[in-house]
Scaffold this motif. Structure first.
Motif, mmCIF file in Angstrom:
data_model
loop_
_atom_site.group_PDB
_atom_site.id
_atom_site.type_symbol
_atom_site.label_atom_id
_atom_site.label_comp_id
_atom_site.label_asym_id
_atom_site.label_seq_id
_atom_site.Cartn_x
_atom_site.Cartn_y
_atom_site.Cartn_z
ATOM 1 N N ASP A 105 1.106 3.576 -3.079
ATOM 2 C CA ASP A 105 0.738 4.670 -2.179
ATOM 3 C C ASP A 105 -0.343 5.554 -2.800
ATOM 4 O O ASP A 105 -1.315 5.943 -2.135
ATOM 5 C CB ASP A 105 1.983 5.481 -1.851
ATOM 6 C CG ASP A 105 1.698 6.612 -0.874
ATOM 7 O OD1 ASP A 105 1.009 6.370 0.141
ATOM 8 O OD2 ASP A 105 2.157 7.739 -1.121
ATOM 9 N N LEU A 106 -0.200 5.854 -4.091
ATOM 10 C CA LEU A 106 -1.187 6.693 -4.761
ATOM 11 C C LEU A 106 -2.547 6.000 -4.845
ATOM 12 O O LEU A 106 -3.591 6.632 -4.626
ATOM 13 C CB LEU A 106 -0.690 7.066 -6.155
ATOM 14 C CG LEU A 106 0.436 8.099 -6.221
ATOM 15 C CD1 LEU A 106 0.922 8.266 -7.658
ATOM 16 C CD2 LEU A 106 -0.039 9.441 -5.661
ATOM 17 N N LEU A 107 -2.550 4.728 -5.171
ATOM 18 C CA LEU A 107 -3.815 4.004 -5.251
ATOM 19 C C LEU A 107 -4.522 3.976 -3.895
ATOM 20 O O LEU A 107 -5.754 4.124 -3.825
ATOM 21 C CB LEU A 107 -3.579 2.583 -5.765
ATOM 22 C CG LEU A 107 -3.286 2.435 -7.265
ATOM 23 C CD1 LEU A 107 -2.890 1.000 -7.596
ATOM 24 C CD2 LEU A 107 -4.495 2.845 -8.105
ATOM 25 N N GLU A 108 -3.751 3.805 -2.855
ATOM 26 C CA GLU A 108 -4.353 3.820 -1.525
ATOM 27 C C GLU A 108 -4.930 5.192 -1.209
ATOM 28 O O GLU A 108 -6.031 5.306 -0.643
ATOM 29 C CB GLU A 108 -3.318 3.405 -0.478
ATOM 30 C CG GLU A 108 -2.937 1.933 -0.562
ATOM 31 C CD GLU A 108 -1.800 1.563 0.372
ATOM 32 O OE1 GLU A 108 -1.239 2.484 1.015
ATOM 33 O OE2 GLU A 108 -1.477 0.361 0.455
ATOM 34 N N SER A 109 -4.223 6.245 -1.598
ATOM 35 C CA SER A 109 -4.717 7.602 -1.366
ATOM 36 C C SER A 109 -5.985 7.875 -2.166
ATOM 37 O O SER A 109 -6.850 8.648 -1.735
ATOM 38 C CB SER A 109 -3.641 8.624 -1.746
ATOM 39 O OG SER A 109 -2.491 8.476 -0.950
ATOM 40 N N LEU A 110 -6.098 7.237 -3.322
ATOM 41 C CA LEU A 110 -7.268 7.440 -4.188
ATOM 42 C C LEU A 110 -8.417 6.489 -3.860
ATOM 43 O O LEU A 110 -9.447 6.515 -4.508
ATOM 44 C CB LEU A 110 -6.848 7.258 -5.654
ATOM 45 C CG LEU A 110 -5.888 8.337 -6.191
ATOM 46 C CD1 LEU A 110 -5.288 7.900 -7.531
ATOM 47 C CD2 LEU A 110 -6.610 9.669 -6.338
ATOM 48 N N GLY A 111 -8.189 5.614 -2.875
ATOM 49 C CA GLY A 111 -9.261 4.719 -2.450
ATOM 50 C C GLY A 111 -9.340 3.430 -3.226
ATOM 51 O O GLY A 111 -10.344 2.704 -3.143
ATOM 52 N N ALA A 112 -8.291 3.112 -3.989
ATOM 53 C CA ALA A 112 -8.294 1.866 -4.755
ATOM 54 C C ALA A 112 -7.618 0.790 -3.919
ATOM 55 O O ALA A 112 -6.443 0.549 -4.069
ATOM 56 C CB ALA A 112 -7.575 2.054 -6.083
#
Length: 624
Positions: free
Chosen positions: A617-624
Motif C-alpha cells: 500500500d505504501l509503495l503504491e502511494s509513493l508511486g512505486a
C-alpha cells in the motif's frame, strides 16, 4: 524394596522436585512479563511457552527424563531410525555430493569440473542431463577418468532418463578391473514426483522396465528417485514431504510387484531425496523420521531387511534468498549440519546464489561451487561431525521430535491412501490442497514477520545493488518471494527516479524514548525497499523544516506511548500542515483510542501488521 529400587525412587522424587522448582521459576517470569498474578496462570505455566510447528507438532520449552524413550536399535537395524548403514566409514562421514552439468553442454568442461571437484573433496556426483544441460550422448566423455567403484553417481535427466540410464549403464559395461559390487549408481527416474512438480519424466511403464533391468545388474543400481523436494518446494511441511514421498514410494512398489518383482527387489530400487533446511533440529529429526516411516512400509510388505533406503539430502531451495544472498551460506551450513547429523547418506549443498538468475553479480560459478563444497568439508574435516553415527541419539528433544514427526508423516500417508493412493490424490488435487494450506500459513507468518528471514523481512540491506529483472520462471515457492517482489518495485523506482521511495521518520521525545520505534519503523520499511530519513527529535515547531528538507509525502511518528498521549495530536496536525499527505504512528491505536479528527494518524504500525500488505500500500502511494 531393594537398594536399586530405592535409588530409582529417590531419583524420580528428585527429578519431580527439580521440575516443580523450574515450573515456579517459569511462572514467576511469565507473571512479571505478562503483568498478571501468578495465581492467574495455569498449573502448568510452561505450556504457555510451547511452539506449534506447521506439522502440528508441539515443541516444549524443556525436555528431561520425563520424555525419555527406550533406546532404538543400532544403525543398520530395523527400523533404521539411527541410520541405514552400520558400517559407514566414520573417517569419511556422509558423501559430499555436488551437482554437475546443469546449464553446461560442453562435455570437456563438465569433465574438468567433475575431476576438479573429486580432487577437492567431492565424493558423490549428481549429473544433470537434458536439453539445456549435458546432452545424453556426452555422458561417457563427461565421466572420463572417474573411478565408478569409488564414486556414487546419481542421474537427473527428466524426460531423457531412459536414454541417459542406457548411456550410463553402457559406460559401466566398458569398465574393466573394478569391483562391480562396489559400484553404486542411481538412475534418477522420478516420474511420480515429477507429475506433481510439472517436470517432464518418462512413463511409469518405462520406469518399471528400467527398474527390472537394474535388478539384473551385478552393480548396485537403483532406478528410482522419490524426490520429496518436489513437495517441499511447493510449500509442504516436513511431515507432508515425508508422507507424500512415502505415498509415491508405495505407488512404485505396487507397480514393480505387479510387474513381477519381489517386495525386496522392488524396495531395493528406490532412493529418497529430501530437503534440508536451516531449522537444524527439525532437519535432524526429519531424516530420522523418514527412515522410520519407510521401514514401516517395508515391514508391512514383508521385507523389513530391505527397509533402509538411501537418503540424499539437498539444501532447501525454498529457504534461499535473492536479497543479501551471502546469508544463504549460513543457511546451507545449518542445513548440511542437520542432514548430516540426521543420518543422510549423501548431502548436496546448493550454491549460495542459486536463487539468482546467473548467480550473484561479480561472483563466478567456480567460487559458488567451491564455497558449497567447502561448507561440508569444514563440517566433516574440521568439526568431525561424521565421526559418530547418529550423535543425536538419546537427546530427549530429538527422540521425541523424531517420533512425533514419524507419526504425523504416517498419518499423512494414510490420508493419501484413503484418498485412493498417490496418483488419485494427485489427480483430485487433494494433495496439492493440503500442501497449499501449509504454504498459506507460512506465507502469513512471514508476511507478519512472525517468521524472520534475515536480510529479507528483518535487517534488510537497502544499500545493496539492484538486481536485474528475472528472465526465468521457477516452480520453487521461495519463502522470501513476497518481500523480494517489493524490493524489485523499489529497484524499478530507483532506476526511474535515481532515489528510492522515501518516508520521513518523525521522532518525538529524546533519543532514548524514540529509538526503539524509529529502529522498528526503519527496519520494517526497508524490508519493502522504502528509504527512511530520521532528522532526530522533533517538536511541533521544528516539524515543518524537517518535512521541507526531506521532501517526503508520508511520515511515521515515533515515540513512547506516554509521549504520544501528550504530544501526538499536535505533531500529527503539524505534519499535515507541513504538507505530509499521510501520517502513520509506530505503535498501537489503543493509546489514541479517543482521538478523532485531524489529530488522529491515518494508520498505525505495530509488530502484528501484515507487513507485505502495508508495504504494498505504501509503495503504491509513493508511486512505486
Amino acid at each position: 524394596m531393594s537398594v536399586a529400587s530405592q535409588e530409582d525412587a529417590s531419583q524420580e522424587d528428585a527429578a519431580r522436585s527439580a521440575y516443580a522448582t523450574w515450573q515456579k521459576a517459569v511462572a514467576g517470569v511469565l507473571a512479571k512479563s505478562r503483568r498478571v498474578d501468578i495465581e492467574d496462570l495455569p498449573s502448568d505455566p510452561e505450556h504457555l511457552l510451547d511452539t506449534i510447528t506447521y506439522d502440528g507438532v508441539t515443541i516444549h520449552p524443556l525436555y528431561g527424563t520425563r520424555d525419555e524413550h527406550p533406546e532404538a536399535p543400532l544403525p543398520g537395524a530395523f527400523p533404521y531410525v539411527r541410520g541405514r548403514d552400520a558400517a559407514r566409514d566414520v573417517n569419511a562421514g556422509w558423501k559430499v555430493s555436488a551437482r554437475f552439468g546443469a546449464g553446461q553442454s560442453d562435455p570437456e568442461a563438465v569433465n574438468q569440473s567433475i575431476l576438479d571437484g573429486l580432487n577437492n573433496g567431492v565424493s558423490a556426483l549428481w549429473l544433470c542431463i537434458g536439453e539445456s544441460d549435458l546432452p545424453v550422448g556426452n555422458i561417457q566423455r563427461a565421466l572420463s577418468g572417474v573411478l565408478f567403484d569409488l564414486v556414487p553417481i546419481v542421474l537427473d535427466a527428466g524426460t531423457d532418463t531412459v536414454d541417459a540410464a542406457d548411456a550410463l549403464l553402457e559406460a559401466l559395461d566398458a569398465v574393466e578391473g573394478a569391483d562391480r559390487s562396489a559400484i553404486d549408481v542411481r538412475l534418477g527416474a522420478a516420474t511420480l514426483t515429477s507429475k506433481f512438480s510439472g517436470r517432464g519424466a518418462p512413463s511409469l511403464d518405462a520406469v518399471v522396465a528400467l527398474a527390472r533391468q537394474s535388478i539384473e545388474r551385478t552393480e548396485r543400481v537403483r532406478a528410482i528417485t522419490v524426490d520429496g523436494t518436489a513437495f517441499h518446494n511447493a510449500g509442504a511441511s516436513d511431515t507432508q514431504e515425508i508422507g507424500a514421498a512415502v505415498a509415491a514410494g508405495l505407488e512404485y512398489l505396487r507397480a514393480l510387484t505387479s510387474a513381477g518383482a519381489t517386495a525386496g527387489q522392488a524396495l531395493s530400487q528406490l532412493e529418497f531425496r529430501f530437503a534440508a533446511t536451516d531449522d537444524q533440529f527439525q532437519t535432524i529429526a526429519k531424516f530420522r523420521a523418514a527412515r522410520m516411516v519407510w521401514a514401516r512400509v517395508a515391514q508391512v510388505v514383508g521385507s523389513p531387511t530391505f527397509g533402509g533406503a538411501p537418503q540424499h539430502a539437498v539444501t532447501s531451495e525454498a529457504m534461499m534468498a535473492q536479497r543479501d544472498p551471502w546469508v544463504n551460506m549460513l543457511r546451507t551450513t545449518l542445513a548440511a549440519f542437520g542432514a548430516g547429523i540426521g543420518g543422510a547418506d549423501a548431502v548436496t549443498v546448493l550454491p549460495f546464489d542459486v536463487a539468482l538468475d546467473g548467480g550473484a553479480a561479480g561472483v563466478s560459478k567456480t567460487f559458488s561451487a567451491r564455497i558449497a563444497r567447502n561448507t561440508q568439508l569444514l563440517l566433516l574435516e574440521e568439526s568431525h561431525l561424521g565421526r559418530v553415527l547418529d550423535p543425536g541419539a538419546g537427546s530427549w528433544y530429538i527422540e521425541q521430535l523424531t517420533d512425533e514427526l514419524a507419526e504425523t508423516a504416517w498419518k499423512f500417508t494414510q490420508k493419501i491412501e484413503a484418498d485412493g493412493g498417490y496418483l488419485a490424490a494427485l489427480d483430485s488435487g487433494s494433495l496439492a490442497a493440503s500442501i497449499n494450506e501449509v504454504k498459506t500459513a507460512r506465507d502469513s507468518d512471514i508476511a507478519h514477520r512472525r517468521t524472520p528471514l534475515t536480510g529479507v523481512n528483518e535487517f534488510p540491506n537497502l544499500a545493496e545493488a539492484p538486481l536485474p529483472a528475472s528472465t526465468t520462471s521457477s516452480v520453487v515457492h521461495r519463502y522470501g518471494a513476497a518481500f523480494e517482489a517489493l524490493r524489485d518495485r523499489s529497484d524499478a523506482y530507483l532506476s526511474e527516479h535515481d532515489v528510492r521511495p522515501l518516508v520521513l521518520l518523525a521522532p518525538i521525545g529524546s533519543v532514548a524514548e524514540h529509538n526503539v520505534r524509529t529502529t522498528f519503523a526503519a527496519n520494517l520499511l526497508a524490508s519493502g525497499g522504502i528509504h527512511t530519513e530520521n532528522p532526530g527529535p522533533l517538536t511541533a515547531e521544528t516539524i515543518a523544516g524537517a518535512v521541507t528538507t526531506s521532501g517526503a509525502r508520508i511520515a511515521v511518528l515515533c515515540g513512547t506511548d506516554k509521549r504520544y498521549a501528550a504530544e501526538a495530536g499536535a505533531a500529527v496536525v503539524a505534519l499535515r500542515q507541513a504538507g505530509i499527505e499521510r501520517v502513520l504512528l509506530a505503535g498501537s491505536d489503543k493509546v489514541l483510542a479517543d482521538v478523532v479528527g485531524p489529530e488522529r494518524p491515518d494508520d498505525f504500525l505495530t509488530a502484528q501488521v501484515d507487513a507485505v500488505a502495508v508495504l504494498t500500500d505504501l509503495l503504491e502511494s509513493l508511486g512505486a
